[in-house]
Design a protein around this motif. Structure first.
Motif, PDB file in Angstrom:
ATOM      1  N   THR A 107       0.825  -1.210   0.000  1.00 13.56           N
ATOM      2  CA  THR A 107       0.000   0.000   0.000  1.00 13.56           C
ATOM      3  C   THR A 107       0.858   1.258   0.000  1.00 13.56           C
ATOM      4  OG1 THR A 107      -1.782  -1.139   1.176  1.00 13.56           O
ATOM      5  CG2 THR A 107      -1.782   1.264   1.250  1.00 13.56           C
ATOM      6  N   ARG A 108       1.866   1.276   0.847  1.00 15.21           N
ATOM      7  CA  ARG A 108       2.737   2.462   0.952  1.00 15.21           C
ATOM      8  C   ARG A 108       3.468   2.735  -0.353  1.00 15.21           C
ATOM      9  NH1 ARG A 108       2.404   5.071   6.213  1.00 15.21           N
ATOM     10  NH2 ARG A 108       1.820   3.432   7.699  1.00 15.21           N
ATOM     11  N   VAL A 109       3.954   1.684  -0.999  1.00 14.02           N
ATOM     12  CA  VAL A 109       4.724   1.867  -2.227  1.00 14.02           C
ATOM     13  C   VAL A 109       3.832   2.338  -3.376  1.00 14.02           C
ATOM     14  CG1 VAL A 109       6.045   0.638  -3.993  1.00 14.02           C
ATOM     15  CG2 VAL A 109       6.595   0.324  -1.579  1.00 14.02           C
ATOM     16  N   VAL A 110       2.619   1.804  -3.451  1.00 13.37           N
ATOM     17  CA  VAL A 110       1.676   2.274  -4.478  1.00 13.37           C
ATOM     18  C   VAL A 110       1.448   3.781  -4.329  1.00 13.37           C
ATOM     19  CG1 VAL A 110      -0.721   2.161  -5.255  1.00 13.37           C
ATOM     20  CG2 VAL A 110       0.552   0.050  -4.833  1.00 13.37           C
ATOM     21  N   GLU A 111       1.252   4.232  -3.103  1.00 13.39           N
ATOM     22  CA  GLU A 111       1.079   5.663  -2.854  1.00 13.39           C
ATOM     23  C   GLU A 111       2.347   6.444  -3.205  1.00 13.39           C
ATOM     24  OE1 GLU A 111       0.100   5.800   1.251  1.00 13.39           O
ATOM     25  OE2 GLU A 111      -1.974   5.111   0.986  1.00 13.39           O
ATOM     26  N   TYR A 112       3.486   5.862  -2.940  1.00 14.95           N
ATOM     27  CA  TYR A 112       4.772   6.536  -3.120  1.00 14.95           C
ATOM     28  C   TYR A 112       5.097   6.744  -4.599  1.00 14.95           C
ATOM     29  CZ  TYR A 112       9.744   7.506  -2.139  1.00 14.95           C
ATOM     30  OH  TYR A 112      10.989   8.071  -2.037  1.00 14.95           O
ATOM     31  N   VAL A 113       4.885   5.697  -5.424  1.00 13.65           N
ATOM     32  CA  VAL A 113       5.271   5.806  -6.834  1.00 13.65           C
ATOM     33  C   VAL A 113       4.141   6.324  -7.710  1.00 13.65           C
ATOM     34  CG1 VAL A 113       7.004   4.008  -6.596  1.00 13.65           C
ATOM     35  CG2 VAL A 113       4.712   3.393  -7.389  1.00 13.65           C
ATOM     36  N   GLY A 114       2.902   6.339  -7.204  1.00 16.01           N
ATOM     37  CA  GLY A 114       1.796   6.903  -7.957  1.00 16.01           C
ATOM     38  C   GLY A 114       0.982   5.917  -8.763  1.00 16.01           C
ATOM     39  N   ASP A 115       1.266   4.621  -8.632  1.00 11.14           N
ATOM     40  CA  ASP A 115       0.518   3.582  -9.332  1.00 11.14           C
ATOM     41  C   ASP A 115       0.966   2.242  -8.754  1.00 11.14           C
ATOM     42  OD1 ASP A 115      -1.137   2.230 -11.107  1.00 11.14           O
ATOM     43  OD2 ASP A 115      -0.354   3.230 -12.901  1.00 11.14           O
ATOM     44  N   ASP A 116       0.307   1.175  -9.161  1.00 10.50           N
ATOM     45  CA  ASP A 116       0.759  -0.147  -8.755  1.00 10.50           C
ATOM     46  C   ASP A 116       2.193  -0.342  -9.247  1.00 10.50           C
ATOM     47  OD1 ASP A 116       1.219  -2.903  -8.359  1.00 10.50           O
ATOM     48  OD2 ASP A 116      -0.843  -3.428  -8.835  1.00 10.50           O
ATOM     49  N   TRP A 117       3.106  -0.623  -8.334  1.00 10.40           N
ATOM     50  CA  TRP A 117       4.514  -0.755  -8.721  1.00 10.40           C
ATOM     51  C   TRP A 117       4.728  -1.874  -9.740  1.00 10.40           C
ATOM     52  CZ3 TRP A 117       6.401  -5.553  -7.350  1.00 10.40           C
ATOM     53  CH2 TRP A 117       5.709  -6.245  -6.337  1.00 10.40           C
ATOM     54  N   ARG A 118       3.793  -2.806  -9.836  1.00 15.44           N
ATOM     55  CA  ARG A 118       3.926  -3.937 -10.760  1.00 15.44           C
ATOM     56  C   ARG A 118       3.733  -3.522 -12.216  1.00 15.44           C
ATOM     57  NH1 ARG A 118       1.007  -5.116  -6.369  1.00 15.44           N
ATOM     58  NH2 ARG A 118       1.634  -6.835  -4.995  1.00 15.44           N
ATOM     59  N   VAL A 119       3.181  -2.332 -12.476  1.00 15.49           N
ATOM     60  CA  VAL A 119       3.047  -1.879 -13.863  1.00 15.49           C
ATOM     61  C   VAL A 119       4.368  -1.330 -14.375  1.00 15.49           C
ATOM     62  CG1 VAL A 119       0.615  -1.341 -13.480  1.00 15.49           C
ATOM     63  CG2 VAL A 119       2.304   0.508 -13.392  1.00 15.49           C
ATOM     64  N   GLY A 120       5.384  -1.341 -13.539  1.00 12.94           N
ATOM     65  CA  GLY A 120       6.708  -0.885 -13.935  1.00 12.94           C
ATOM     66  C   GLY A 120       7.757  -1.947 -13.687  1.00 12.94           C
ATOM     67  N   ARG A 121       8.965  -1.653 -14.087  1.00 19.44           N
ATOM     68  CA  ARG A 121      10.096  -2.557 -13.858  1.00 19.44           C
ATOM     69  C   ARG A 121      10.617  -2.367 -12.427  1.00 19.44           C
ATOM     70  NH1 ARG A 121      14.100  -0.816 -16.035  1.00 19.44           N
ATOM     71  NH2 ARG A 121      13.359   1.059 -17.103  1.00 19.44           N
ATOM     72  N   LEU A 122       9.756  -2.644 -11.480  1.00 15.44           N
ATOM     73  CA  LEU A 122      10.076  -2.426 -10.076  1.00 15.44           C
ATOM     74  C   LEU A 122       9.813  -3.697  -9.281  1.00 15.44           C
ATOM     75  CD1 LEU A 122       8.431   1.090  -9.575  1.00 15.44           C
ATOM     76  CD2 LEU A 122      10.851   0.594  -9.988  1.00 15.44           C
ATOM     77  N   ARG A 123      10.548  -3.849  -8.195  1.00 17.92           N
ATOM     78  CA  ARG A 123      10.346  -4.998  -7.308  1.00 17.92           C
ATOM     79  C   ARG A 123      10.309  -4.505  -5.865  1.00 17.92           C
ATOM     80  NH1 ARG A 123      14.204  -9.998  -8.202  1.00 17.92           N
ATOM     81  NH2 ARG A 123      12.947 -10.048 -10.117  1.00 17.92           N
TER      82      ARG A 123
END
Length: 297
Positions: A107-123
């Motif tokens: 939840t915190r990371v989604v808020e931090y990056v502005g979208d579901d982190w899985r839609v990017g090259r992020l882990r």
């Protein structure tokens, strides 16, 4: 002799005068004039900092060396939470406590990056204290984010400069998009490599499907819901009916998290449209039935 004795007496008197001067500035008790040291407490890492080394699931104090995110780094700490202070033992990977920590980090990371982190090259990964740190009273968990070369399981960490706050709030080179497949010996998709949509390609990321809280798929029947979920994601992305004809328009590639990540609560399945019989140029987002026609064979 008298002269020597006299000098000795003067020396003693002078020394006494100096000591007397010091004693005059204290209360005579030399043990209570030092400021007390702060009480020793457990180590807790910071949020909003970065790290040069690759992610480590356990972080001892002696290897904790945060850096400013403006310098080259491989991991960024987005948030630091805490387990219950009274908890005696470190949480096991599949425990309710660890799953709760992952859910909070998600939840915190989604808020931090502005979208579901899985839609990017992020882990996203969760780090915890070492056994020694836990014994000393540390009860934190750390939400760490890493840019990866691809979204595939065998991807490697990228050394980047700059933080990831709002990195997915708009268009971004981190976002997953068009892909080029590499096939395995059986003709299926072995790996997916990101490419510009202007380059000829045969696959495209279409979204994330959240799987229900069930055991990790082990049999063909277990995978059925993942494929159905990702087919629905294809229909929404392209703008075609989500019906029985959808499987004749395109194939699907599902990329669930690994079994270990599944065990700690990661249920985000990355979904890809796959053109097993052709290649295309440009994104198929919103292309409709004309862009993704029903194949005759």
């Amino acid at each position: 002799m008298r002269q020597r004795v006299g000098r000795g007496i003067l020396t003693v008197i002078a020394a006494g005068a100096l000591l007397g001067g010091c004693a005059g500035e204290t209360d005579g008790d030399l043990t209570d004039d030092w400021k007390s040291l702060p009480a020793a407490g457990p180590f807790t890492p910071e949020a909003g900092v970065c790290h040069l080394a690759d992610f480590a699931a356990v972080v001892p104090l002696d290897v904790y060396q945060p850096v400013d995110c403006a310098v080259p780094h491989r991991v960024e700490t987005v948030h630091v939470g805490s387990f219950p202070a009274a908890q005696e033992d470190p949480p096991a990977g599949g425990s309710a406590d660890f799953r709760g920590a992952f859910a909070d980090c998600d939840t915190r990371v989604v808020e931090y990056v502005g979208d579901d982190w899985r839609v990017g090259r992020l882990r996203l990964s969760v780090a915890v204290p070492s056994a020694t740190g836990w014994t000393s009273g540390s009860r934190w968990y750390r939400c760490d984010l890493t840019e990866m070369t691809t979204a595939e399981a065998a991807a490697t960490a990228v050394t980047r400069v700059g933080g990831l706050r709002n990195a997915l709030a708009g268009p971004s080179p981190l976002r997953l998009g068009c892909q080029r497949s590499r096939r395995d010996a059986g003709g299926g998709v072995a790996t997916l490599l990101p490419v510009e949509c202007a380059v000829r390609h045969d696959a495209e990321f279409v979204g994330v499907w959240r799987a229900p809280d069930r055991p990790y798929p082990a049999r063909d029947a277990d995978w059925a819901s993942l494929y159905a979920g990702c087919r629905s994601a294809i229909a929404r992305h392209v703008g075609v009916p989500d019906d029985v004809a959808l499987r004749f328009r395109a194939d699907v590639v599902v990329r669930p998290p690994g079994a270990g990540r599944w065990r700690v609560g990661d249920r985000g399945v990355r979904c890809y449209l796959w053109l097993s019989d052709r290649t295309t140029i440009g994104s198929l987002k919103g292309a409709g039935p004309a862009g993704l026609p029903v194949r005759s064979r």
